[in-house]
Enzyme design. Structure first.
Site: not given
Length: 380
Positions: A31, A170
């Site tokens: 995060h 990602d």
């Protein structure tokens, strides 16, 4: 039956080629990406493959080996708008939509997707689909886009077509990974550097413990954490939490409500842990990062509150059985934990975690080792 043969059976003609993109494990840095911070993922040796061929019209036909025999047909890619496609097909179609939105001359495609990346395990199966389709389209339409540029396309697809407010990590790991290395990504500048991650050479393995508790980035918990980070940055007068250091936390505690402060503290300390991990990997090797993994999990459990009982048990049981360090990985609310383990302890750690899950009456986890692999590209 090969993927090429399955493609021919479904679409009536051979594919132009097959491309693949790996899932990813995040060593540390959770995060932090959408807070302009630092992350340290690596591409894993489990990938999603796509067989593809160009059509003469703007129709997109998408089928998969994991979603039954049906297919999703987009009658006119040119008329597609954000949010028009639901389910897993939003990921591949979203990439084509994002490419067109960026002004690239993308036409229709026939696509057949196969994946060895577990869905819902926090290993970024969605980005693997996006990146496999992105590299296929990049080659088939001669777009000439770089890995970082394709990562932005994948992120836009996920943010706008899928509706998941994820960062760039990602897609960057899937596209830029290299065997034996992690990718140290500065999410503000998008500068990516390879960092040696010689696990096997140091007698180590990284175990993935898939709790089989499925998660979704499009659900409210992820978005709520992102909003809290934005509020914290605004109150602290910075453009993103990346701009705060641990020295700023005392001031933050006096300005923020208790929950928002804990969210901010996680991001600030996690950014520091990523940078510390990079230094340790370059100077001492992978053994040295184990305490950082443990600290990261505690921060995600207590400050960011994105763990769950299954993830906590996976971490606790693996550490008790001899893992050097362990943490949940991915967006949270389910998914997987990782455990840095000596190779000779793999069986013991795996058995202990499986037994602990059985004692707790949890679903049996899937446990397997992953290695840093090469990023996305053409395979045939």
């Amino acid at each position: 039956m090969t993927l090429s043969q399955q493609f021919k059976d479904r679409f009536g003609h051979a594919p132009a080629g097959i491309w693949a993109a790996p899932g990813r494990v995040n060593v540390i840095g959770e995060h932090t990406d959408y807070n302009d911070g630092f992350v340290l993922p690596f591409a894993i040796d489990r990938a999603t493959s796509v067989a593809a061929s160009v059509r003469k019209d703007s129709v997109v036909r998408v089928s998969s080996t994991f979603s039954g025999s049906g297919e999703v047909v987009i009658s006119d890619l040119e008329e597609l708008a954000a949010g028009d496609v639901e389910g897993w097909a939003a990921y591949p179609v979203g990439v084509l939509w994002a490419l067109r939105q960026a002004g690239h001359p993308v036409r229709g495609l026939d696509l057949l997707i196969d994946s060895q990346v577990p869905v819902g395990a926090g290993l970024s199966s969605s980005a693997a689909i996006e990146c496999a389709v992105a590299v296929a389209a990049n080659e088939l339409f001669t777009l000439g886009l770089t890995g970082p540029e394709l990562a932005l396309i994948g992120q836009r697809a996920e943010n706008e077509m899928v509706g998941a407010p994820t960062g760039l990590m990602d897609q960057s790991a899937s596209l830029l990974g290299r065997r034996g290395h992690a990718v140290f990504l500065d999410c503000r500048t998008r500068q990516a550097d390879l960092v040696p991650l010689p696990l096997a050479e140091n007698g180590l393995a990284l175990l993935v413990i898939d709790t089989r508790v499925s998660h979704s980035h499009a659900t409210g918990g992820y978005a709520a954490r992102r909003r809290a980070c934005e509020v914290g940055a605004d109150v602290m007068g910075v453009s993103a939490l990346r701009d705060l250091s641990e020295d700023d936390l005392e001031e933050a505690s006096g300005l923020l409500d208790e929950e928002t402060f804990r969210r901010v503290r996680h991001v600030v300390t996690e950014n520091a842990r990523v940078q510390d991990a990079v230094v340790l990997l370059r100077t001492e090797g992978p053994h040295a990062i184990a305490p950082l993994l443990d600290a990261s999990h505690l921060s995600m459990r207590d400050d960011f509150e994105i763990s769950c009982p299954e993830l906590d048990l996976a971490v606790e049981a693996s550490r008790a059985a001899g893992a050097l360090g362990s943490r949940m990985t991915g967006g949270g609310f389910g998914g997987s934990a990782i455990a840095l383990t000596r190779i000779e302890d793999i069986d013991r750690v795996s058995s202990a975690v499986t037994a602990a899950f059985a004692d707790a009456d949890f679903t049996e986890p899937a446990i397997f080792a992953v290695s840093p692999a090469d990023g996305a590209g053409r395979v045939s």
